[in-house]
Write a protein that holds these residues in place. Structure first.
Motif, PDB file in Angstrom:
ATOM      1  N   MET A  37       0.852  -1.174   0.000  1.00  0.00           N
ATOM      2  CA  MET A  37       0.000   0.000   0.000  1.00  0.00           C
ATOM      3  C   MET A  37       0.900   1.240   0.000  1.00  0.00           C
ATOM      4  O   MET A  37       1.854   1.307   0.754  1.00  0.00           O
ATOM      5  CB  MET A  37      -0.886  -0.035   1.241  1.00  0.00           C
ATOM      6  N   ARG A  38       0.584   2.193  -0.841  1.00  0.00           N
ATOM      7  CA  ARG A  38       1.361   3.418  -0.972  1.00  0.00           C
ATOM      8  C   ARG A  38       1.083   4.348   0.195  1.00  0.00           C
ATOM      9  O   ARG A  38      -0.058   4.553   0.572  1.00  0.00           O
ATOM     10  CB  ARG A  38       0.969   4.097  -2.283  1.00  0.00           C
ATOM     11  N   CYS A  39       2.100   4.903   0.786  1.00  0.00           N
ATOM     12  CA  CYS A  39       1.957   5.817   1.916  1.00  0.00           C
ATOM     13  C   CYS A  39       2.361   7.212   1.484  1.00  0.00           C
ATOM     14  O   CYS A  39       3.407   7.408   0.899  1.00  0.00           O
ATOM     15  CB  CYS A  39       2.835   5.364   3.075  1.00  0.00           C
ATOM     16  N   LEU A  40       1.529   8.165   1.786  1.00  0.00           N
ATOM     17  CA  LEU A  40       1.835   9.562   1.532  1.00  0.00           C
ATOM     18  C   LEU A  40       1.764  10.295   2.850  1.00  0.00           C
ATOM     19  O   LEU A  40       0.860  10.074   3.640  1.00  0.00           O
ATOM     20  CB  LEU A  40       0.822  10.161   0.552  1.00  0.00           C
ATOM     21  N   PHE A  41       2.708  11.166   3.115  1.00  0.00           N
ATOM     22  CA  PHE A  41       2.700  11.926   4.360  1.00  0.00           C
ATOM     23  C   PHE A  41       2.016  13.256   4.130  1.00  0.00           C
ATOM     24  O   PHE A  41       2.256  13.931   3.145  1.00  0.00           O
ATOM     25  CB  PHE A  41       4.128  12.175   4.858  1.00  0.00           C
ATOM     26  N   ILE A  42       1.174  13.609   5.041  1.00  0.00           N
ATOM     27  CA  ILE A  42       0.483  14.898   4.984  1.00  0.00           C
ATOM     28  C   ILE A  42       0.321  15.384   6.408  1.00  0.00           C
ATOM     29  O   ILE A  42      -0.058  14.618   7.284  1.00  0.00           O
ATOM     30  CB  ILE A  42      -0.858  14.766   4.241  1.00  0.00           C
ATOM     31  N   SER A  51      -5.794   0.135  -6.889  1.00  0.00           N
ATOM     32  CA  SER A  51      -5.178  -0.269  -5.619  1.00  0.00           C
ATOM     33  C   SER A  51      -6.185  -0.595  -4.522  1.00  0.00           C
ATOM     34  O   SER A  51      -5.789  -0.882  -3.392  1.00  0.00           O
ATOM     35  CB  SER A  51      -4.224   0.835  -5.143  1.00  0.00           C
ATOM     36  N   VAL A  52      -7.475  -0.591  -4.828  1.00  0.00           N
ATOM     37  CA  VAL A  52      -8.478  -0.822  -3.789  1.00  0.00           C
ATOM     38  C   VAL A  52      -8.366  -2.215  -3.168  1.00  0.00           C
ATOM     39  O   VAL A  52      -8.636  -2.384  -1.973  1.00  0.00           O
ATOM     40  CB  VAL A  52      -9.917  -0.535  -4.293  1.00  0.00           C
ATOM     41  N   ASP A  53      -7.927  -3.212  -3.933  1.00  0.00           N
ATOM     42  CA  ASP A  53      -7.770  -4.553  -3.351  1.00  0.00           C
ATOM     43  C   ASP A  53      -6.701  -4.559  -2.261  1.00  0.00           C
ATOM     44  O   ASP A  53      -6.837  -5.270  -1.257  1.00  0.00           O
ATOM     45  CB  ASP A  53      -7.445  -5.586  -4.422  1.00  0.00           C
ATOM     46  N   ASP A  54      -5.634  -3.774  -2.429  1.00  0.00           N
ATOM     47  CA  ASP A  54      -4.611  -3.648  -1.384  1.00  0.00           C
ATOM     48  C   ASP A  54      -5.219  -3.032  -0.127  1.00  0.00           C
ATOM     49  O   ASP A  54      -4.945  -3.467   0.994  1.00  0.00           O
ATOM     50  CB  ASP A  54      -3.441  -2.792  -1.862  1.00  0.00           C
ATOM     51  N   PHE A  55      -6.036  -1.996  -0.319  1.00  0.00           N
ATOM     52  CA  PHE A  55      -6.714  -1.339   0.801  1.00  0.00           C
ATOM     53  C   PHE A  55      -7.616  -2.338   1.530  1.00  0.00           C
ATOM     54  O   PHE A  55      -7.571  -2.444   2.762  1.00  0.00           O
ATOM     55  CB  PHE A  55      -7.520  -0.144   0.277  1.00  0.00           C
ATOM     56  N   ILE A  56      -8.393  -3.096   0.780  1.00  0.00           N
ATOM     57  CA  ILE A  56      -9.300  -4.079   1.384  1.00  0.00           C
ATOM     58  C   ILE A  56      -8.515  -5.116   2.186  1.00  0.00           C
ATOM     59  O   ILE A  56      -8.905  -5.465   3.305  1.00  0.00           O
ATOM     60  CB  ILE A  56     -10.164  -4.750   0.290  1.00  0.00           C
ATOM     61  N   SER A  57      -7.402  -5.591   1.640  1.00  0.00           N
ATOM     62  CA  SER A  57      -6.620  -6.605   2.357  1.00  0.00           C
ATOM     63  C   SER A  57      -5.999  -6.044   3.635  1.00  0.00           C
ATOM     64  O   SER A  57      -5.753  -6.785   4.576  1.00  0.00           O
ATOM     65  CB  SER A  57      -5.558  -7.213   1.447  1.00  0.00           C
ATOM     66  N   ILE A  91     -15.572   2.664  -6.517  1.00  0.00           N
ATOM     67  CA  ILE A  91     -15.183   3.790  -5.660  1.00  0.00           C
ATOM     68  C   ILE A  91     -14.396   4.813  -6.481  1.00  0.00           C
ATOM     69  O   ILE A  91     -13.839   4.484  -7.519  1.00  0.00           O
ATOM     70  CB  ILE A  91     -14.361   3.326  -4.430  1.00  0.00           C
ATOM     71  N   SER A  92     -14.345   6.044  -5.980  1.00  0.00           N
ATOM     72  CA  SER A  92     -13.519   7.049  -6.654  1.00  0.00           C
ATOM     73  C   SER A  92     -12.253   7.349  -5.855  1.00  0.00           C
ATOM     74  O   SER A  92     -11.362   8.029  -6.364  1.00  0.00           O
ATOM     75  CB  SER A  92     -14.309   8.320  -6.950  1.00  0.00           C
ATOM     76  N   ASP A  93     -12.161   6.846  -4.630  1.00  0.00           N
ATOM     77  CA  ASP A  93     -10.935   6.984  -3.839  1.00  0.00           C
ATOM     78  C   ASP A  93     -11.071   6.149  -2.580  1.00  0.00           C
ATOM     79  O   ASP A  93     -12.165   5.707  -2.218  1.00  0.00           O
ATOM     80  CB  ASP A  93     -10.688   8.458  -3.470  1.00  0.00           C
ATOM     81  N   TRP A  94      -9.972   5.938  -1.911  1.00  0.00           N
ATOM     82  CA  TRP A  94      -9.936   5.316  -0.592  1.00  0.00           C
ATOM     83  C   TRP A  94      -8.839   5.995   0.210  1.00  0.00           C
ATOM     84  O   TRP A  94      -7.921   6.587  -0.356  1.00  0.00           O
ATOM     85  CB  TRP A  94      -9.694   3.801  -0.686  1.00  0.00           C
ATOM     86  N   MET A  95      -8.984   5.963   1.523  1.00  0.00           N
ATOM     87  CA  MET A  95      -7.918   6.504   2.362  1.00  0.00           C
ATOM     88  C   MET A  95      -7.932   5.834   3.724  1.00  0.00           C
ATOM     89  O   MET A  95      -8.946   5.336   4.193  1.00  0.00           O
ATOM     90  CB  MET A  95      -8.044   8.017   2.538  1.00  0.00           C
TER      91      MET A  95
END
Length: 155
Positions: free
Chosen positions: A1-6, A55-61, A126-130
């Protein structure tokens, strides 16, 4: 899963207005996050949505681990609205059998839906996940597209 810092996860809402042309416009509302209105053919937004769907499957897992770690999780759903589609984050997210279930996390600009209405969306639509854990934002692809349209005070 890609990580972005904010530093601060901004809960922006996006909309697509079929009458909109050119640069996105910003709708400010008291007590609600700004809405960044894009044309339906906005390349940056369509690319961000494609990245989220890929990448939603990565989020779900990762959902069970994220929840166990106390992360805030959400998906953005394309919701029918007058004149187009409004992309709204879902609160109180649940995932069962290929479908996300939640409640609309913002008051839509138009249409028949309202803040808090139950809403379900297939994972591939979906149009996004976070996921937000501490100061780390995972996903949130459309947030950065919308954020780039805000001036420094709005960010």
């Amino acid at each position: 899963m890609r990580c972005l810092f904010i530093g601060l996860a901004v809960a922006l809402v996006s909309g697509c207005d079929s009458s909109s042309t050119g640069a996105p416009s910003i709708v400010e509302r008291e007590g609600e996050p700004p809405v960044v209105v894009h044309s339906p053919d906005d390349r940056a937004l369509t690319d961000a949505i494609a990245d989220a769907r890929r990448s939603v499957d990565d989020f779900i897992s990762e959902l069970p681990r994220l929840r166990a770690d106390g992360a805030y999780v959400s998906v953005k759903a394309p919701v029918p609205a007058a004149g187009g589609i409004e992309h709204i984050w879902l609160a109180d997210l649940d995932y069962r059998a290929g479908t996300f279930h939640g409640a609309l996390g913002n008051e839509p600009l138009s249409g028949e839906h309202s803040l808090g209405d139950p809403y379900s969306i297939a994972a591939h639509e979906i149009s996004d996940w976070m996921a937000v854990r501490g100061e780390e934002l995972y996903g949130g692809f459309t947030i950065f597209v919308a954020r780039d349209e805000l001036d420094s005070a709005q960010r």
